[in-house]
Every structure is written in C-alpha cells, then in structure tokens.
Design a protein around this motif. Structure first.
Motif, PDB file in Angstrom:
ATOM      1  N   GLY A  63       0.620  -1.299  -0.158  1.00  0.00           N
ATOM      2  CA  GLY A  63      -0.003   0.112   0.035  1.00  0.00           C
ATOM      3  C   GLY A  63       0.889   1.056   0.024  1.00  0.00           C
ATOM      4  O   GLY A  63       0.250   2.302  -0.963  1.00  0.00           O
ATOM      5  N   ALA A  64       1.595   0.728   0.445  1.00  0.00           N
ATOM      6  CA  ALA A  64       2.909   2.749   0.772  1.00  0.00           C
ATOM      7  C   ALA A  64       3.718   2.829  -0.709  1.00  0.00           C
ATOM      8  O   ALA A  64       3.512   3.850  -0.495  1.00  0.00           O
ATOM      9  N   VAL A  65       4.153   1.892  -1.227  1.00  0.00           N
ATOM     10  CA  VAL A  65       5.034   2.082  -2.199  1.00  0.00           C
ATOM     11  C   VAL A  65       4.268   1.727  -3.418  1.00  0.00           C
ATOM     12  O   VAL A  65       4.429   0.839  -3.438  1.00  0.00           O
ATOM     13  N   GLU A  66       4.287   2.425  -4.069  1.00  0.00           N
ATOM     14  CA  GLU A  66       3.569   2.580  -5.553  1.00  0.00           C
ATOM     15  C   GLU A  66       3.832   2.295  -6.776  1.00  0.00           C
ATOM     16  O   GLU A  66       3.955   1.245  -7.707  1.00  0.00           O
ATOM     17  N   SER A  67       5.935   1.908  -7.489  1.00  0.00           N
ATOM     18  CA  SER A  67       6.618   2.026  -8.289  1.00  0.00           C
ATOM     19  C   SER A  67       6.729   0.597  -7.356  1.00  0.00           C
ATOM     20  O   SER A  67       7.620  -0.124  -6.617  1.00  0.00           O
ATOM     21  N   ASP A  68       6.726  -0.611  -8.749  1.00  0.00           N
ATOM     22  CA  ASP A  68       7.038  -2.441  -8.534  1.00  0.00           C
ATOM     23  C   ASP A  68       8.588  -2.275  -8.002  1.00  0.00           C
ATOM     24  O   ASP A  68       8.517  -2.612  -7.818  1.00  0.00           O
ATOM     25  N   LEU A  69       9.044  -1.048  -8.711  1.00  0.00           N
ATOM     26  CA  LEU A  69      10.373  -1.552  -8.532  1.00  0.00           C
ATOM     27  C   LEU A  69      11.211  -1.008  -7.344  1.00  0.00           C
ATOM     28  O   LEU A  69      11.521  -1.793  -6.775  1.00  0.00           O
ATOM     29  N   LEU A  70      10.516  -0.137  -7.140  1.00  0.00           N
ATOM     30  CA  LEU A  70      10.798   0.557  -5.673  1.00  0.00           C
ATOM     31  C   LEU A  70      10.488  -0.323  -4.472  1.00  0.00           C
ATOM     32  O   LEU A  70      11.171  -0.672  -3.737  1.00  0.00           O
ATOM     33  N   ARG A  71       8.973  -0.880  -4.425  1.00  0.00           N
ATOM     34  CA  ARG A  71       8.995  -1.793  -3.700  1.00  0.00           C
ATOM     35  C   ARG A  71       9.285  -3.085  -3.584  1.00  0.00           C
ATOM     36  O   ARG A  71      10.117  -3.681  -2.582  1.00  0.00           O
ATOM     37  N   SER A  72      10.324  -3.490  -4.825  1.00  0.00           N
ATOM     38  CA  SER A  72      10.933  -4.557  -4.874  1.00  0.00           C
ATOM     39  C   SER A  72      12.425  -4.584  -3.893  1.00  0.00           C
ATOM     40  O   SER A  72      12.635  -5.361  -3.144  1.00  0.00           O
ATOM     41  N   ILE A  73      12.689  -3.788  -4.247  1.00  0.00           N
ATOM     42  CA  ILE A  73      14.134  -3.430  -4.032  1.00  0.00           C
ATOM     43  C   ILE A  73      13.835  -2.856  -2.196  1.00  0.00           C
ATOM     44  O   ILE A  73      14.926  -3.284  -1.490  1.00  0.00           O
ATOM     45  N   ALA A  74      12.879  -2.004  -1.972  1.00  0.00           N
ATOM     46  CA  ALA A  74      12.459  -1.505  -0.537  1.00  0.00           C
ATOM     47  C   ALA A  74      12.419  -3.108   0.378  1.00  0.00           C
ATOM     48  O   ALA A  74      12.536  -3.178   0.893  1.00  0.00           O
ATOM     49  N   LEU A  75      11.294  -4.009  -0.017  1.00  0.00           N
ATOM     50  CA  LEU A  75      10.446  -5.080   0.112  1.00  0.00           C
ATOM     51  C   LEU A  75      12.125  -6.192   0.821  1.00  0.00           C
ATOM     52  O   LEU A  75      12.149  -6.688   1.526  1.00  0.00           O
ATOM     53  N   TRP A  76      13.169  -6.446  -0.819  1.00  0.00           N
ATOM     54  CA  TRP A  76      14.431  -7.176  -0.578  1.00  0.00           C
ATOM     55  C   TRP A  76      15.322  -6.768   0.626  1.00  0.00           C
ATOM     56  O   TRP A  76      15.802  -6.871   1.697  1.00  0.00           O
ATOM     57  N   ALA A  77      15.465  -5.221   0.750  1.00  0.00           N
ATOM     58  CA  ALA A  77      16.138  -4.510   1.714  1.00  0.00           C
ATOM     59  C   ALA A  77      15.495  -4.460   3.202  1.00  0.00           C
ATOM     60  O   ALA A  77      16.708  -5.097   3.369  1.00  0.00           O
ATOM     61  N   ALA A  78      14.096  -5.020   3.073  1.00  0.00           N
ATOM     62  CA  ALA A  78      13.519  -4.869   4.674  1.00  0.00           C
ATOM     63  C   ALA A  78      14.071  -5.916   5.094  1.00  0.00           C
ATOM     64  O   ALA A  78      14.307  -6.838   6.094  1.00  0.00           O
ATOM     65  N   LEU A  79      13.770  -7.129   3.434  1.00  0.00           N
ATOM     66  CA  LEU A  79      13.837  -8.427   4.094  1.00  0.00           C
ATOM     67  C   LEU A  79      15.260  -8.802   4.877  1.00  0.00           C
ATOM     68  O   LEU A  79      15.676  -9.816   5.996  1.00  0.00           O
ATOM     69  N   ILE A  80      16.287  -8.433   3.783  1.00  0.00           N
ATOM     70  CA  ILE A  80      17.943  -8.825   4.238  1.00  0.00           C
ATOM     71  C   ILE A  80      17.669  -8.153   5.647  1.00  0.00           C
ATOM     72  O   ILE A  80      18.808  -8.802   6.706  1.00  0.00           O
ATOM     73  N   ALA A  81      17.507  -7.334   6.026  1.00  0.00           N
ATOM     74  CA  ALA A  81      17.972  -6.559   7.504  1.00  0.00           C
ATOM     75  C   ALA A  81      16.915  -7.214   8.263  1.00  0.00           C
ATOM     76  O   ALA A  81      17.293  -7.553   9.811  1.00  0.00           O
ATOM     77  N   LEU A  82      15.886  -7.752   8.034  1.00  0.00           N
ATOM     78  CA  LEU A  82      15.059  -8.922   9.370  1.00  0.00           C
ATOM     79  C   LEU A  82      15.927  -9.770   9.291  1.00  0.00           C
ATOM     80  O   LEU A  82      15.885 -10.683  10.851  1.00  0.00           O
ATOM     81  N   VAL A  83      15.612 -10.846   8.541  1.00  0.00           N
ATOM     82  CA  VAL A  83      16.521 -11.858   8.662  1.00  0.00           C
ATOM     83  C   VAL A  83      17.658 -12.336   8.024  1.00  0.00           C
ATOM     84  O   VAL A  83      18.300 -12.840   8.877  1.00  0.00           O
ATOM     85  N   GLY A  84      18.611 -11.260   7.954  1.00  0.00           N
ATOM     86  CA  GLY A  84      20.328 -11.728   7.519  1.00  0.00           C
ATOM     87  C   GLY A  84      20.450 -10.827   8.145  1.00  0.00           C
ATOM     88  O   GLY A  84      22.023 -11.930   8.393  1.00  0.00           O
ATOM     89  N   LEU A  85      20.301  -9.824   8.812  1.00  0.00           N
ATOM     90  CA  LEU A  85      21.516  -8.569  10.371  1.00  0.00           C
ATOM     91  C   LEU A  85      21.544  -8.967  11.269  1.00  0.00           C
ATOM     92  O   LEU A  85      20.635  -8.666  11.717  1.00  0.00           O
ATOM     93  N   PRO A  86      21.617 -10.058  12.031  1.00  0.00           N
ATOM     94  CA  PRO A  86      20.885 -10.241  13.472  1.00  0.00           C
ATOM     95  C   PRO A  86      21.675  -8.520  14.199  1.00  0.00           C
ATOM     96  O   PRO A  86      20.404  -8.423  15.131  1.00  0.00           O
ATOM     97  N   SER A  87      22.675  -8.213  13.889  1.00  0.00           N
ATOM     98  CA  SER A  87      22.549  -6.885  14.769  1.00  0.00           C
ATOM     99  C   SER A  87      21.379  -5.379  13.931  1.00  0.00           C
ATOM    100  O   SER A  87      20.806  -4.907  15.186  1.00  0.00           O
TER     101      SER A  87
END
Lengths: 454, 225
Positions: free
Chosen positions: B152-176
C-alpha cells in the motif's frame, strides 16, 4: 590410580575407589576420565553407605592421558556430595611396567626404559584385565591370607591367559595360589624362577595395542530411498493442499496430510539411519584351564552421528575409543553395564570390553592326534587347528571324537574365526603357534578352546 | 475482517497461480531436504543448520512477496484496492493479518515433515521440527505484515521490490538490525528456549505493529486517494 601411582598409557589399569561418609548415602560413585581425542567417559557405579561406613570399589579402566587427571565424584539425589581429582603425574608414566610384590620394597635392577611399582597384597586388582598393563609381576613375597577371593581368581586368570610372573629365589608358597604358581602347570602363562641380581629383559617385541578396534569404512548415503520417500511425501502434501483448497471446511486435510507425511518420513529416517550406521562387532571367548576370557570389540561409523547405546555383560571392563561426547558407562542394578555416548558424524566410535569368568568347557588332544576329548558342553560348527593344519567338525559332542588323519588340510589363515580372534586378541598368533586350539561358532561370537595335550 | 481473509485465502489456495506457488514452494522444500541426506562431514550438523536457514528465507520471502504483490495473484486484492471499498479500515488491516497468519501457518506445516525427517535421520527428536515451525510461522507472519504495508505504501513496482528485499535482508539476514529477534539463529534446531521465545515474541510484536500500520495506511489511502 594404576600401580602404586604408576601408569602405562593406553593400557588397562587397576583403580581402587575408597568412599567414606559420615551419614547414610545411597547414590552413585562416578569416575570421569579422558579416553578419546576429545571425549571423557564417566564410569558410574551404584554405592550404598551406612553412617560412618567405608566402601571400597575396585575396577579396571584404561588410562590414556596422564596429563588429564581422573575426577571422582560422589552423587546422591541428583546432587554432587563430594568431588576430588586423582593425582596422576607424567613422571610416573612408563612404556614398560613391572609390578613387584614385596612388602620390604628392596632395591630392584631395572633397565632405563622400565619402571617398577612396589605393591603389597592389598594393591592387587580384582579384575584380571587390570594386570595386562604389567610386563611382569615379580613375586618376592605373597601372603595369600591377605587376598580376597576375587584378587585370588584375578591373578590366577591373568597367569592362565598368558601373564608373566617371575618368582624370586627363596619364595615360599603360603597357600594354593603360590603352590599353583610354582607347579609349572599354569596354562598359557609363563612363570619362571628369578635371581634378584639378574636384570630383567623387556618382552621381545612391543605388544600390539590391546585396546585396538577395527574401524569399518565410511558408509554411503542412501540417496535413492531418501529421494523416493521425499517425493512420496511431497505428492501426499500436494494432494492435501488440493483437498484443503476445494472447500470451506476442508482445511483439515492439510494438517492431516502433514501428520501422515511426518510419520512416514520419520519411520523412513530410522530405517535409513540403520543402513548408514555400519557396526563391526567381534566377540571371542578364549577358554584355557577352565577360565573363559572374553574379548569384545565393537566399532561403528554413522553418517549422521547421534546417540549410541550398548548393553554389555556384567563384570565387564569397558573402554571407549574414537570421537564421541557425553559418554557414560553405567552399572545397572542387575550388574550389566550400559554404555551411552553421542557419536560424531562420520567419525569412528569403538568399544572394547573384557570379561573373565569360570567355565566347565575344556578340551584335550591325544599326543598322537588320534582323538579329541571335549568336556563340559557341545560345540556347533568347529575347527581344530594344530601345527599349521586344520580340520572341521559339523558338531562336537562331549567325550572323545576320533580324528581321521585323511581329513586334515592346510590351515586357512583367513578363516573367519581366526580373523575375528586376531582382531581382538594380540596374543592369538602366539597361542595358535604353541597350542592346538578349537575354534567354534557360537551364534554371533566365537569360542576358542586352548586344547591340552594328554 | 473475515471477508478480506477469505478472499485472500481463496486466491492463494484455489486459483491456479496460488496452487502453483504452493506446489513450487513444497517442491523446493523437499528438494532442499534431499540435499540434507548427505552425510554430515563435520560435527555440529552443518547441513541441518543450512537447510533450516534456507526454509526460513523461503517462507519469509513468499509471505512478503505474495502480500506485497511482488508475486501477484490477480484475484487477491491489496490495500489500495480494498481502500476503495466500504469495508472498515480495521477489517481490511486485520483481515490481511488473518490471511497472512493462515498462509504462513500453511507454509510452516508443509515444512514440518521435511524437518522431522532430517532431524530423525540424525537421531534428534522430530518434535524439534514443531518448535522450528513456530519460528517459521512467526517470522512469516511478520513478513506478511511488512509486505502488506509496502503493497500500500510504495506505488512503484521496482521501488517496492528494492525496499522489500532490503527490509527482508535487514530482518532475516542481519542479526544486528533484527535486535533480539535474530530469526536465522532462532530457527536452528538447538537453540536455548529463551532465544527462540524472544524471536517468536519479537516477530509477533513486529507483525502486530505492521498490521496496525496497515489499518492506519488504509485510512490514509481513503483520505488521500
């Protein structure tokens, strides 16, 4: 620990545990010692003490690393009541040990690579296997009244099965054991007279490792069966998903499908685990002069590691080899031993056990080789080996069996019984060279009868 | 609320694309499990640890990607579509939470047989798979919340994909960055209970916050279409 504190690393040793308590205790005495590259083993025995009483427990354990002191703990009701580290010193370790039974502790001629442990009767072990760390036992004095029945039997069993004893000039027997020692009829053992001024020579060649276990080759992973099982589970779950999506109240199909797939896969995993855990178990009982000495060896490699458990006969001495963690050898109330350890994946874990018992089984051979006399039991598939030749019997019954000279043939060095015996007993070739033996299959183990010549 | 949840679940379980996604996911889970049959070459059961981590990443990605529309199922409606309906904002937001929870649970349930198999092969109690599945579910649900909000928050498909991946990496991949949650550690078979409980609790709290944000975002989309 050991022989008056002396240790021959890598061999069985006597251990005497003395426990005193000022209150009644029903618990466990635990001896923890290093037995593998990274593993320590806890030997756990039940102990019951009344108020102010002293308990004396003797056992035979393998001591390998003198730098890592054994720890003795008294536990009751899940709590540690007392703990003490036994004093062992690298300075009191030697590759060649001589036990000297001499209350007066007189001087003793030694070569530089030998060590002598002065003992009195109370130091003698109750397990024959504990003597195997001695090259010789020198007896200058022996008061048999000071020995209990088990010590008596242990010394006799060790000598009967190849122990070397030197009886000093001037030794006077004080009972049946001393008389037997000087009788010259001591089974496989070597009992010789010795003048205290004569230096001792160590045995001709270094003995093979008595705790050796044969390691099986690493197992191959069962990919085919695993692939079939996983594919089956996947198809079952796909069907469950389809049913779950086909109606409002059919969601239950998914957990049911997952439960069925889990049950099937867990069962398959147990089956696969057995296939990739390759055991190599050998058990050979050598009988000489009415004394049966069982050498047991079991080793296994598991592709995935995990817990290992063995149940071993009562009054066994147990040793572990290889890579393991969290190992415990526990004496059960009925006397048997249960061994439990966590095995490292792909690494060998070996178990050795030795047990000595009396038996009525025995055999004798006519000096001309005309007959074989069996006493005390019946043997199934058996082979008689003597002077490089062998002959088989489908069944050996008690009494005389006449031997047809035409049925002897050259001994098979790869005979499964000979192979099994060699794997667990470094003295097997010497015994076969000097004595006729009967090898008999007894279920999953072998019996070796050392035959007397009459 | 249940109308939104039912609509999403119908799209994910009954449409051909939804069924294909589920079939592919379960196929991938069992293919990865097959590699876990290889003997462990070293202590510490590295294959089991790696496979547990892979399952977490797959569940987290699928939950987030389906909720955000990165993997679009035509019959499923996102926040912008639902904001144009007469459904109350809380029904939209919490309806999405229910569908996210059920979907994450279905993925976790599909992984349980494979995890039990790999545990039993190593003579470990298969019941540990249930504990691991709870971690998969909690993290998957939090990721569904993340995906729903980003949809709902990010309209652009490309930007949404980038933001989603960045958030997933932060949540799952970076313990800190994940703080006490640390999903990659908590999903392993041998983890102290406190660590697993902290991850499950943290992920549920994060999910609640994200779905609450979705409720507010639905309101905002209505005010500023």
């Amino acid at each position: 620990m050991g022989w008056d504190g002396w240790i021959r690393p890598g061999r069985w040793h006597p251990v005497t545990l003395t426990v005193r308590s000022d209150r009644a205790v029903e618990g466990w005495i635990v001896l923890e010692l290093t037995q593998g590259p990274e593993g320590r083993v806890r030997y756990r025995r039940p102990v019951q003490l009344s108020e102010g009483a002293t308990a004396l427990l003797r056992m035979a354990v393998p001591l390998r690393d003198v730098r890592s002191p054994p720890v003795l703990t008294l536990e009751a009701e899940g709590k540690v009541l007392a703990s003490v580290a036994a004093a062992t010193s690298p300075r009191r370790a030697s590759a060649s040990l001589i036990g000297v039974l001499d209350r007066e502790r007189r001087g003793f001629p030694l070569s530089p690579d030998q060590a002598a442990a002065f003992l009195d009767e109370g130091d003698l072990p109750e397990d024959a296997v504990a003597y195997t760390s001695l090259d010789f036992l020198v007896i200058r004095s022996l008061d048999e009244r000071e020995l209990n029945e088990r010590q008596h039997a242990a010394l006799r069993a060790w000598v009967t099965h190849g122990g070397r004893v030197l009886v000093a000039d001037g030794f006077e027997p004080t009972g049946p054991l001393g008389s037997w020692l000087v009788s010259g009829r001591t089974g496989l053992g070597a009992v010789k007279r010795w003048r205290p001024s004569t230096p001792l020579r160590p045995p001709r060649a270094p003995e093979a490792d008595p705790l050796q276990v044969v390691t099986p080759s690493p197992p191959r992973a069962p990919f085919g069966r695993a692939a079939a099982g996983l594919a089956g589970a996947w198809l079952l779950l796909l069907a469950a998903l389809r049913v779950a999506g086909s109606g409002r109240n059919r969601w239950i199909a998914l957990p049911i499908g997952a439960a069925l797939a889990t049950a099937g896969l867990v069962r398959l995993a147990g089956d696969l685990r057995e296939r990739v855990t390759l055991p190599n178990r050998q058990q050979v009982t050598v009988v000489a002069e009415g004394i049966a000495w069982t050498h047991g060896s079991s080793s296994q490699i598991s592709a995935y590691g995990g817990p290992v458990a063995y149940r071993l006969p009562s009054r066994s001495s147990v040793a572990l080899r290889g890579e393991f963690t969290d190992a415990e050898v526990r004496q059960m109330p009925e006397g048997t031993w249960v061994l439990a350890a966590a095995q490292q994946p792909g690494r060998p874990l070996g178990v050795r056990w030795e047990r000595v018992d009396r038996t009525t089984l025995g055999a004798a051979l006519d000096p001309q080789g005309r007959w074989l006399l069996l006493e005390g039991g019946t043997l199934s598939s058996s082979w008689l080996l003597w002077r490089g030749q062998m002959r088989g019997f489908e069944r050996l019954l008690p009494g005389r069996t006449f031997l047809d000279p035409a049925r002897w043939r050259a001994a098979d060095p790869d005979h499964p019984g000979v192979r099994a015996w060699r794997q667990v007993d470094p003295a097997s070739d010497d015994i076969m060279r000097d004595h006729p033996v009967v090898l008999a299959e007894a279920g999953d183990h072998w019996i070796v009868l050392v035959v007397q010549r009459r | 609320m249940m109308a939104v949840a039912r609509g999403d679940l119908r799209a994910r379980f009954t449409t051909s694309k939804g069924a294909t996604v589920q079939a592919l996911f379960s196929g991938l889970v069992y293919l990865v499990a097959f590699f876990g049959v290889s003997p462990d070459g070293a202590p510490g059961r590295p294959a089991l640890a790696a496979i547990s981590s892979i399952y977490l990443v797959i569940v987290a990605y699928l939950c987030a990607a389906l909720s955000s529309g990165e993997i679009a199922i035509p019959e499923e409606k996102g926040l912008p579509d639902l904001a144009t309906t007469r459904l109350p904002a809380h029904a939209v937001g919490w309806g999405k939470a229910v569908s996210g929870a059920v979907f994450a649970a279905s993925l976790s349930v599909l992984a349980v047989p494979a995890l039990s198999f790999l545990l039993a092969l190593r003579a470990l109690p298969p019941t540990l798979a249930l504990e691991q599945a709870v971690v998969l579910w909690a993290v998957g649900w939090a990721c569904a919340g993340l995906g729903t909000w980003m949809g709902g928050a990010v309209e652009s498909d490309l930007l949404r994909s980038i933001a989603l991946w960045a958030a997933l990496i932060a949540l799952v991949g970076l313990p800190s960055l994940a703080g006490p949650v640390q999903p990659l550690e908590a999903v392993q078979p041998f983890v102290p209970f406190a660590k697993r409980a902290a991850c499950i609790g943290g992920a549920i709290l994060l999910g609640v916050l994200l779905f609450a944000l979705c409720v507010r975002w639905t309101d905002r989309l209505r005010r500023n279409p």
